[in-house]
Design a protein around this motif. Sequence first.
Motif, PDB file in Angstrom:
ATOM      1  N   PHE A  76       0.840  -1.196   0.000  1.00  0.00           N
ATOM      2  CA  PHE A  76       0.000   0.000   0.000  1.00  0.00           C
ATOM      3  C   PHE A  76       0.876   1.248   0.000  1.00  0.00           C
ATOM      4  CE2 PHE A  76      -1.896   3.485   2.436  1.00  0.00           C
ATOM      5  CZ  PHE A  76      -3.055   3.711   1.718  1.00  0.00           C
ATOM      6  N   PHE A  77       0.524   2.191  -0.878  1.00  0.00           N
ATOM      7  CA  PHE A  77       1.208   3.474  -0.932  1.00  0.00           C
ATOM      8  C   PHE A  77       0.188   4.591  -0.753  1.00  0.00           C
ATOM      9  CE2 PHE A  77       3.751   0.634  -3.605  1.00  0.00           C
ATOM     10  CZ  PHE A  77       4.994   0.760  -2.997  1.00  0.00           C
ATOM     11  N   GLU A  78       0.430   5.416   0.230  1.00  0.00           N
ATOM     12  CA  GLU A  78      -0.415   6.575   0.461  1.00  0.00           C
ATOM     13  C   GLU A  78      -0.298   7.546  -0.716  1.00  0.00           C
ATOM     14  OE1 GLU A  78      -0.952   8.474   4.708  1.00  0.00           O
ATOM     15  OE2 GLU A  78       0.745   9.412   3.671  1.00  0.00           O
ATOM     16  N   ALA A  79      -1.362   8.283  -0.984  1.00  0.00           N
ATOM     17  CA  ALA A  79      -1.330   9.280  -2.052  1.00  0.00           C
ATOM     18  C   ALA A  79      -0.291  10.355  -1.723  1.00  0.00           C
ATOM     19  CB  ALA A  79      -2.703   9.910  -2.229  1.00  0.00           C
ATOM     20  N   ARG A  80       0.417  10.793  -2.758  1.00  0.00           N
ATOM     21  CA  ARG A  80       1.418  11.832  -2.567  1.00  0.00           C
ATOM     22  C   ARG A  80       0.783  13.198  -2.323  1.00  0.00           C
ATOM     23  NH1 ARG A  80       5.582   9.954  -7.460  1.00  0.00           N
ATOM     24  NH2 ARG A  80       6.757   8.423  -6.212  1.00  0.00           N
ATOM     25  N   GLN A  81      -0.454  13.352  -2.750  1.00  0.00           N
ATOM     26  CA  GLN A  81      -1.171  14.610  -2.541  1.00  0.00           C
ATOM     27  C   GLN A  81      -2.511  14.318  -1.864  1.00  0.00           C
ATOM     28  OE1 GLN A  81      -1.390  17.040  -6.141  1.00  0.00           O
ATOM     29  NE2 GLN A  81       0.381  15.957  -6.981  1.00  0.00           N
ATOM     30  N   ASN A  82      -2.815  15.062  -0.823  1.00  0.00           N
ATOM     31  CA  ASN A  82      -4.104  14.976  -0.126  1.00  0.00           C
ATOM     32  C   ASN A  82      -4.495  13.552   0.258  1.00  0.00           C
ATOM     33  OD1 ASN A  82      -4.488  17.836  -0.665  1.00  0.00           O
ATOM     34  ND2 ASN A  82      -5.056  17.244  -2.755  1.00  0.00           N
ATOM     35  N   PRO A  83      -3.627  12.815   0.929  1.00  0.00           N
ATOM     36  CA  PRO A  83      -3.943  11.424   1.255  1.00  0.00           C
ATOM     37  C   PRO A  83      -5.163  11.262   2.154  1.00  0.00           C
ATOM     38  CG  PRO A  83      -2.017  12.154   2.479  1.00  0.00           C
ATOM     39  CD  PRO A  83      -2.313  13.220   1.472  1.00  0.00           C
ATOM     40  N   SER A  84      -5.467  12.263   2.947  1.00  0.00           N
ATOM     41  CA  SER A  84      -6.607  12.149   3.871  1.00  0.00           C
ATOM     42  C   SER A  84      -7.949  12.206   3.165  1.00  0.00           C
ATOM     43  CB  SER A  84      -6.535  13.253   4.932  1.00  0.00           C
ATOM     44  OG  SER A  84      -6.642  14.536   4.328  1.00  0.00           O
ATOM     45  N   THR A  85      -7.958  12.710   1.938  1.00  0.00           N
ATOM     46  CA  THR A  85      -9.218  12.778   1.177  1.00  0.00           C
ATOM     47  C   THR A  85      -9.147  12.059  -0.162  1.00  0.00           C
ATOM     48  OG1 THR A  85      -8.534  14.908   0.219  1.00  0.00           O
ATOM     49  CG2 THR A  85      -9.876  14.982   2.234  1.00  0.00           C
ATOM     50  N   ALA A  86      -7.973  11.624  -0.586  1.00  0.00           N
ATOM     51  CA  ALA A  86      -7.819  10.985  -1.896  1.00  0.00           C
ATOM     52  C   ALA A  86      -8.565   9.656  -1.940  1.00  0.00           C
ATOM     53  CB  ALA A  86      -6.339  10.756  -2.196  1.00  0.00           C
ATOM     54  N   PRO A  87      -9.041   9.254  -3.122  1.00  0.00           N
ATOM     55  CA  PRO A  87      -9.720   7.966  -3.254  1.00  0.00           C
ATOM     56  C   PRO A  87      -8.743   6.804  -3.079  1.00  0.00           C
ATOM     57  CG  PRO A  87      -9.357   8.937  -5.413  1.00  0.00           C
ATOM     58  CD  PRO A  87      -8.952   9.974  -4.404  1.00  0.00           C
ATOM     59  N   LEU A  88      -9.287   5.602  -3.042  1.00  0.00           N
ATOM     60  CA  LEU A  88      -8.503   4.384  -2.918  1.00  0.00           C
ATOM     61  C   LEU A  88      -8.669   3.567  -4.199  1.00  0.00           C
ATOM     62  CD1 LEU A  88      -6.890   2.335  -1.088  1.00  0.00           C
ATOM     63  CD2 LEU A  88      -9.121   1.422  -0.408  1.00  0.00           C
ATOM     64  N   ALA A  89      -7.571   3.063  -4.740  1.00  0.00           N
ATOM     65  CA  ALA A  89      -7.637   2.229  -5.938  1.00  0.00           C
ATOM     66  C   ALA A  89      -6.771   0.997  -5.738  1.00  0.00           C
ATOM     67  CB  ALA A  89      -7.186   3.000  -7.176  1.00  0.00           C
ATOM     68  N   ALA A  90      -7.177  -0.113  -6.352  1.00  0.00           N
ATOM     69  CA  ALA A  90      -6.421  -1.357  -6.276  1.00  0.00           C
ATOM     70  C   ALA A  90      -5.958  -1.753  -7.671  1.00  0.00           C
ATOM     71  CB  ALA A  90      -7.277  -2.465  -5.674  1.00  0.00           C
ATOM     72  N   TRP A  91      -4.729  -2.242  -7.753  1.00  0.00           N
ATOM     73  CA  TRP A  91      -4.190  -2.749  -9.011  1.00  0.00           C
ATOM     74  C   TRP A  91      -3.984  -4.255  -8.909  1.00  0.00           C
ATOM     75  CZ3 TRP A  91      -3.365  -1.670 -13.976  1.00  0.00           C
ATOM     76  CH2 TRP A  91      -2.527  -2.517 -14.699  1.00  0.00           C
ATOM     77  N   PHE A  92      -4.453  -4.980  -9.921  1.00  0.00           N
ATOM     78  CA  PHE A  92      -4.292  -6.424  -9.989  1.00  0.00           C
ATOM     79  C   PHE A  92      -3.523  -6.782 -11.260  1.00  0.00           C
ATOM     80  CE2 PHE A  92      -8.243  -5.593  -7.706  1.00  0.00           C
ATOM     81  CZ  PHE A  92      -8.075  -6.347  -6.550  1.00  0.00           C
ATOM     82  N   GLY A  93      -2.444  -7.555 -11.118  1.00  0.00           N
ATOM     83  CA  GLY A  93      -1.728  -8.040 -12.277  1.00  0.00           C
ATOM     84  C   GLY A  93      -2.585  -9.029 -13.051  1.00  0.00           C
ATOM     85  N   GLY A  94      -2.190  -9.292 -14.301  1.00  0.00           N
ATOM     86  CA  GLY A  94      -2.960 -10.196 -15.155  1.00  0.00           C
ATOM     87  C   GLY A  94      -2.476 -11.622 -15.067  1.00  0.00           C
ATOM     88  N   GLY A  95      -2.164 -12.207 -16.209  1.00  0.00           N
ATOM     89  CA  GLY A  95      -1.637 -13.567 -16.209  1.00  0.00           C
ATOM     90  C   GLY A  95      -2.535 -14.589 -16.877  1.00  0.00           C
ATOM     91  N   PRO A  96      -3.279 -15.388 -16.090  1.00  0.00           N
ATOM     92  CA  PRO A  96      -3.370 -15.397 -14.628  1.00  0.00           C
ATOM     93  C   PRO A  96      -2.084 -15.907 -13.985  1.00  0.00           C
ATOM     94  CG  PRO A  96      -4.533 -17.284 -15.544  1.00  0.00           C
ATOM     95  CD  PRO A  96      -4.100 -16.452 -16.711  1.00  0.00           C
ATOM     96  N   GLY A  97      -1.701 -15.197 -12.899  1.00  0.00           N
ATOM     97  CA  GLY A  97      -0.506 -15.574 -12.173  1.00  0.00           C
ATOM     98  C   GLY A  97       0.572 -14.523 -12.158  1.00  0.00           C
ATOM     99  N   THR A  98       0.284 -13.331 -12.696  1.00  0.00           N
ATOM    100  CA  THR A  98       1.272 -12.258 -12.745  1.00  0.00           C
ATOM    101  C   THR A  98       1.191 -11.398 -11.493  1.00  0.00           C
ATOM    102  OG1 THR A  98       1.153 -12.178 -15.151  1.00  0.00           O
ATOM    103  CG2 THR A  98       2.079 -10.260 -14.049  1.00  0.00           C
TER     104      THR A  98
END
Length: 460
Positions: A76-98
């Motif tokens: 997890f990496f906090e947003a570099r700007q406005n982390p207290s109000t910034a949205p949350l996003a998740a990244w998933f690798g492909g693959g399957p298995g990446t």
Amino acid sequence: MSLTWPVIALTAPTTQSNKRYSFKRNGISYHGFEHTATGSKLQFVSNSGICETTPGVNQHSGYISVGKDIKMWFWFFEARQNPSTAPLAAWFGGGPGTASALIHGPCKFEGNSSRTTPINNTFSLNNYANMLYIDQPIGAGFSYGNVSINSTVNAAPFVWKFIQAFYSSFPKYKSRDFGIFTESYGGHFGPQFAKHILDQNEANTGEPINLVALGINNGWFDAAVQIPSYVTFSYINTYRPLIQRKQYDALMGAAMTTCVPALEQCSISGTDADCVNANTTCYTLIEDPIYQSVYFNSYDVREGFDEAGPLNSQNDRYLKSPEVMAKLGAQIPFESFSVDVFYNFSATGDIQRSFLSTLSEVVSAGVTTLIWSGDADWKCNWFGNLDVADLIQYPGQYEFTNKALMPYTIKGKEAGTYKSQKNLSFLRVYDAGHAVHWYQPELALQVFMQTMKMEPVQST
């Protein structure tokens, strides 16, 4: 279809409260959290100094248990700007298995440089959003456990439970807008994970997840739609022809008379055997003859172009370093691509199953959706991705399908073509291979921000 469904459920409420604690392992300080409602446990390290070096920007890395002896890795990496109000996003690798790490996070390696440590990524997605990188299915990246996940549908409940446990440990992110971003096999993962979240929200199960955005670049959605595009792209792509007209006619004929009917049979019966047969049939008739006709990089057809960046060995060497692993809290060696996971999915025919109708449900539910493609990629090429986008059934489909592609600019410079209607956008990106974020990082950050803001993609 004969798929194995995981049993994942919330346990009955108890009078026990959640538990937080700290401990040391091999000289590294860990935080622990036990979530009573789900039975999940988190063990993670904070501010390791690995990758994100921007002053004041927090990071956490470690494991969330999503079942008995099943550990899913997160970074997890906090947003570099406005982390207290910034949205949350998740990244998933492909693959399957990446694995998910170091494609467009706060740090990067540059091509074939001799560096042993990464440098700052100016266009990291956490410039705008709080970012979660999640290694799944179990076996990918740093994740490990005693479960063999063999399908996209099978994988989705584990991801949902992961988010529930993350919210419990980091409750300040519960109310944030949430986005799913992925690539390649993410054409399966993205729609199914999004649909599972929407279904759980509707059933009032667990903590609601405010899903607002879905972005999939160079996705693998529907083989019956996309395999014919292998032939089309091979003949008329912008960069270099891979086949001649005679081959095009023969291959397209085989695609429409034999390959596509086999894929349709997979969809009709839903059996593993029919779907595996379709995979073998189409590979033998379409993919292999193209591979045999000319040497090319299926992830970037530009002759002589060095695609070391997205798949380079520097990432692997760095993340497999014992010192880096210890600082991150990783318990097993890093696997950038798990062959075991890939073959588990292949054995059930999951690769040839269509997720177009699932994607249609997600777009129809109002989730802002971006389908985009680097136009030098053959594997999940932009012709096939555009065909998929045009077939998405949602209230704006007629207008979307009948729109022409328009120039897409960034800071006034044309960088692709696009079209949008209501909450669906399609974008072709010039001079980019499979991992678009690596090739065109400034553009990637721009369209990421637009999508997370629930806007159609638009030129600047």
